[in-house]
Design a protein around this motif. Structure first.
Motif, mmCIF file in Angstrom:
data_model
loop_
_atom_site.group_PDB
_atom_site.id
_atom_site.type_symbol
_atom_site.label_atom_id
_atom_site.label_comp_id
_atom_site.label_asym_id
_atom_site.label_seq_id
_atom_site.Cartn_x
_atom_site.Cartn_y
_atom_site.Cartn_z
ATOM 1 N N THR A 276 15.780 81.261 15.723
ATOM 2 C CA THR A 276 16.345 82.523 15.253
ATOM 3 C C THR A 276 15.485 83.045 14.099
ATOM 4 O O THR A 276 15.141 84.230 14.039
ATOM 5 C CB THR A 276 17.798 82.329 14.778
ATOM 6 O OG1 THR A 276 18.562 81.806 15.862
ATOM 7 C CG2 THR A 276 18.424 83.638 14.333
ATOM 8 N N ALA A 277 15.091 82.121 13.213
ATOM 9 C CA ALA A 277 14.275 82.524 12.065
ATOM 10 C C ALA A 277 12.902 83.019 12.531
ATOM 11 O O ALA A 277 12.402 84.037 12.035
ATOM 12 C CB ALA A 277 14.115 81.343 11.106
ATOM 13 N N LEU A 278 12.299 82.323 13.478
ATOM 14 C CA LEU A 278 10.955 82.704 13.930
ATOM 15 C C LEU A 278 10.963 84.022 14.703
ATOM 16 O O LEU A 278 10.114 84.885 14.482
ATOM 17 C CB LEU A 278 10.359 81.593 14.814
ATOM 18 C CG LEU A 278 8.993 81.895 15.453
ATOM 19 C CD1 LEU A 278 7.920 82.127 14.394
ATOM 20 C CD2 LEU A 278 8.574 80.771 16.398
ATOM 21 N N THR A 279 11.930 84.169 15.618
ATOM 22 C CA THR A 279 11.894 85.322 16.524
ATOM 23 C C THR A 279 12.651 86.526 15.970
ATOM 24 O O THR A 279 12.443 87.640 16.445
ATOM 25 C CB THR A 279 12.518 84.971 17.895
ATOM 26 O OG1 THR A 279 13.920 84.669 17.711
ATOM 27 C CG2 THR A 279 11.831 83.765 18.525
ATOM 28 N N LEU B 28 6.161 83.976 27.814
ATOM 29 C CA LEU B 28 7.390 84.780 27.890
ATOM 30 C C LEU B 28 7.028 86.264 28.010
ATOM 31 O O LEU B 28 7.593 87.001 28.818
ATOM 32 C CB LEU B 28 8.276 84.564 26.653
ATOM 33 C CG LEU B 28 9.064 83.251 26.550
ATOM 34 C CD1 LEU B 28 8.173 82.086 26.147
ATOM 35 C CD2 LEU B 28 10.193 83.377 25.545
ATOM 36 N N TRP B 29 6.076 86.665 27.156
ATOM 37 C CA TRP B 29 5.641 88.070 27.130
ATOM 38 C C TRP B 29 5.100 88.505 28.496
ATOM 39 O O TRP B 29 5.520 89.525 29.046
ATOM 40 C CB TRP B 29 4.574 88.222 26.034
ATOM 41 C CG TRP B 29 3.827 89.514 26.045
ATOM 42 C CD1 TRP B 29 4.218 90.693 25.490
ATOM 43 C CD2 TRP B 29 2.554 89.755 26.653
ATOM 44 N NE1 TRP B 29 3.262 91.656 25.715
ATOM 45 C CE2 TRP B 29 2.234 91.111 26.419
ATOM 46 C CE3 TRP B 29 1.646 88.961 27.359
ATOM 47 C CZ2 TRP B 29 1.047 91.687 26.879
ATOM 48 C CZ3 TRP B 29 0.467 89.529 27.819
ATOM 49 C CH2 TRP B 29 0.178 90.879 27.580
ATOM 50 N N PHE B 30 4.188 87.710 29.050
ATOM 51 C CA PHE B 30 3.566 88.099 30.322
ATOM 52 C C PHE B 30 4.605 88.146 31.443
ATOM 53 O O PHE B 30 4.657 89.099 32.229
ATOM 54 C CB PHE B 30 2.446 87.126 30.691
ATOM 55 C CG PHE B 30 1.852 87.407 32.051
ATOM 56 C CD1 PHE B 30 1.012 88.494 32.241
ATOM 57 C CD2 PHE B 30 2.170 86.610 33.135
ATOM 58 C CE1 PHE B 30 0.490 88.775 33.504
ATOM 59 C CE2 PHE B 30 1.652 86.884 34.400
ATOM 60 C CZ PHE B 30 0.803 87.974 34.577
ATOM 61 N N ALA B 31 5.448 87.129 31.514
ATOM 62 C CA ALA B 31 6.442 87.076 32.597
ATOM 63 C C ALA B 31 7.432 88.231 32.488
ATOM 64 O O ALA B 31 7.848 88.806 33.499
ATOM 65 C CB ALA B 31 7.178 85.733 32.569
ATOM 66 N N ALA B 32 7.802 88.597 31.261
ATOM 67 C CA ALA B 32 8.743 89.711 31.086
ATOM 68 C C ALA B 32 8.078 91.041 31.441
ATOM 69 O O ALA B 32 8.686 91.899 32.087
ATOM 70 C CB ALA B 32 9.268 89.743 29.646
ATOM 71 N N CYS B 33 6.814 91.210 31.025
ATOM 72 C CA CYS B 33 6.097 92.451 31.366
ATOM 73 C C CYS B 33 5.911 92.543 32.883
ATOM 74 O O CYS B 33 6.057 93.616 33.477
ATOM 75 C CB CYS B 33 4.734 92.487 30.668
ATOM 76 S SG CYS B 33 4.837 92.662 28.878
ATOM 77 N N ARG C 164 7.035 87.965 17.112
ATOM 78 C CA ARG C 164 7.992 89.085 17.173
ATOM 79 C C ARG C 164 7.382 90.304 17.858
ATOM 80 O O ARG C 164 8.067 91.015 18.594
ATOM 81 C CB ARG C 164 8.466 89.448 15.770
ATOM 82 C CG ARG C 164 9.383 88.383 15.195
ATOM 83 C CD ARG C 164 9.763 88.691 13.764
ATOM 84 N NE ARG C 164 10.510 87.584 13.199
ATOM 85 C CZ ARG C 164 11.444 87.701 12.272
ATOM 86 N NH1 ARG C 164 11.746 88.897 11.791
ATOM 87 N NH2 ARG C 164 12.068 86.639 11.807
ATOM 88 N N ALA C 165 6.102 90.552 17.624
ATOM 89 C CA ALA C 165 5.453 91.704 18.264
ATOM 90 C C ALA C 165 5.392 91.505 19.779
ATOM 91 O O ALA C 165 5.612 92.446 20.550
ATOM 92 C CB ALA C 165 4.049 91.904 17.688
ATOM 93 N N LEU C 166 5.095 90.284 20.202
ATOM 94 C CA LEU C 166 5.064 90.004 21.654
ATOM 95 C C LEU C 166 6.443 90.230 22.271
ATOM 96 O O LEU C 166 6.570 90.865 23.328
ATOM 97 C CB LEU C 166 4.642 88.548 21.909
ATOM 98 C CG LEU C 166 3.162 88.201 21.745
ATOM 99 C CD1 LEU C 166 2.984 86.676 21.764
ATOM 100 C CD2 LEU C 166 2.311 88.843 22.843
ATOM 101 N N LEU C 167 7.475 89.699 21.625
ATOM 102 C CA LEU C 167 8.836 89.829 22.170
ATOM 103 C C LEU C 167 9.270 91.296 22.177
ATOM 104 O O LEU C 167 9.917 91.757 23.131
ATOM 105 C CB LEU C 167 9.822 88.973 21.365
ATOM 106 C CG LEU C 167 9.585 87.455 21.423
ATOM 107 C CD1 LEU C 167 10.568 86.729 20.498
ATOM 108 C CD2 LEU C 167 9.713 86.913 22.848
#
Ligand SMILES: [Zn+2]
Length: 368
Positions: free
Chosen positions: A110-113, A318-323, A79-82
């Motif tokens: 949904t539960a995890l993120t 996901l985090w790196f590509a979005a950043c 969640r912190a990464l997202l």
């Protein structure tokens, strides 16, 4: 941001090895050794390591250890990464062909993120399975249609095709059932067999998508080492896009068609049902991402560009590509501002590309 094209990652923590983030696939010892050797030599991996070190507040060589520590509370880490990447919703390409596809991602992720999760249904794996089982062309086409109908009724956000990984994007528009049947003979590997049959099935799937007003994502441009890149140029889709189904369905050409950015942009510019999507190259060619954003926005109407990550395997992708795409977008805005584009247009376009367009495509069309 709505990440409009990503893949699943572990529901539980797995060790992070940056060398695994590679387009060189295969589990054989030589393939694994090649990945390990080549990883640190790629600029994309160097950027990711440096950026992760800043995020995890450690030295670059300590990333694996610091990440193992952070991953002890896996949901909190994910969640912190997202949150850091501003990813608010996820559209998963799950690649599964079973009927429980929805249950396999929506509930657990949904539960995890802690975020709304949507899913795309693939049909090429079903064709593979039916060809391998010796099914005839009529059965294959009918089963693909039924599979797509079922997925639509189950609430999928759209369809995804990896035709580029099978018999290529030069989809013939005039295939007969006889030709489809004849294409199933032959001794090529299943994934390269049955081009006419696959072309016909793809067209029918587009028809189902059009009836349900669901978008169809097409893999275009580069991908992992199973791909034949020469069959992935988005322009090869021109015949299909001129068919009744290809005109009626909403077609999303994903990965920006890299390296055929302008070719993809032209299709979106000239065909009102075609969208451009930018993902994957943010992971594997991040240094030139701002340039591709400008090239796409030079052609694609602002209401038909969407952004994804194509992250897979680990949430850090996901985090790196979005950043990376967020930073590149900032650079692209500077270029466009210098060229005379107004601030209001840029702000509206950013909102559309990162959220509004994908919301319109994948979220609002779904049954409540
Ligand atoms: Zn993908």
């Amino acid at each position: 941001m709505i990440d409009d094209h990503c893949h699943t990652f572990g529901l539980n923590a797995q060790p992070l090895d940056l060398a695994d983030i590679s387009l060189c696939v295969g589990d054989s010892p030589p393939a694994v050794a090649r990945r390990k050797q080549a990883g640190p030599l790629r600029a994309g991996q160097e950027l990711m390591r440096r950026r992760l070190a800043t995020y995890l507040k450690c030295a670059p060589e300590e990333v694996e250890a610091a990440r193992a520590e952070a991953a002890r509370d896996w949901p909190a880490h994910v969640r912190a990464l997202l949150a850091d990447a501003d990813i608010d919703e996820l559209v998963f390409d799950i690649g599964s062909i079973d009927a429980d596809a929805e249950a396999s991602v929506v509930g657990p992720y949904t539960a995890l993120t802690g975020r709304p999760v949507h899913w795309l249904a693939r049909f090429d794996p079903l064709v593979d399975r039916l060809i391998a089982a010796g099914a005839d062309a009529g059965t294959i086409v009918a089963e693909v249609e039924e599979h797509c109908e079922r997925a639509a009724r189950a609430g999928c956000a759209g369809f995804k095709t990896i035709a580029a990984y099978r018999t290529g994007l030069a989809v013939r528009a005039d295939v007969t059932l006889d030709e489809a049947q004849r294409s199933l003979a032959g001794d090529e590997p299943v994934r390269r067999r049955g081009k006419a049959c696959r072309d016909l099935a793809l067209r029918r799937a587009l028809g189902v998508a059009a009836r349900h007003d669901l978008p169809v994502q097409f893999h275009t441009g580069f991908g992992d080492s199973d791909l034949r890149l020469s069959g992935s140029n988005p322009l090869l889709l021109e015949d299909l896009l001129h068919t009744e189904e290809g005109t009626a369905a909403t077609v999303v050409l994903i990965h920006g068609g890299f390296p055929w950015t302008e070719e993809l942009g032209y299709l979106a510019l000239s065909r009102p049902n075609v969208y451009a999507e930018l993902s994957l190259s943010n992971l594997f060619a991040p240094l030139t991402l701002a340039d591709r954003i400008v090239r796409l926005l030079d052609l694609v109407p602002a209401d038909r560009l969407t952004i994804g990550t194509d992250g897979h395997g680990q949430p850090e992708t996901l985090w790196f590509a979005a950043c990376a795409v967020r930073d590149a977008w900032q650079q692209a805005e500077e270029t466009m501002t210098a060229a005379g584009i107004g601030a209001e247009w840029l702000a509206r376009t950013r909102e559309r590309a990162f959220d509004g367009n994908a919301r319109e495509l994948y979220v609002r069309r779904q049954p409540a």
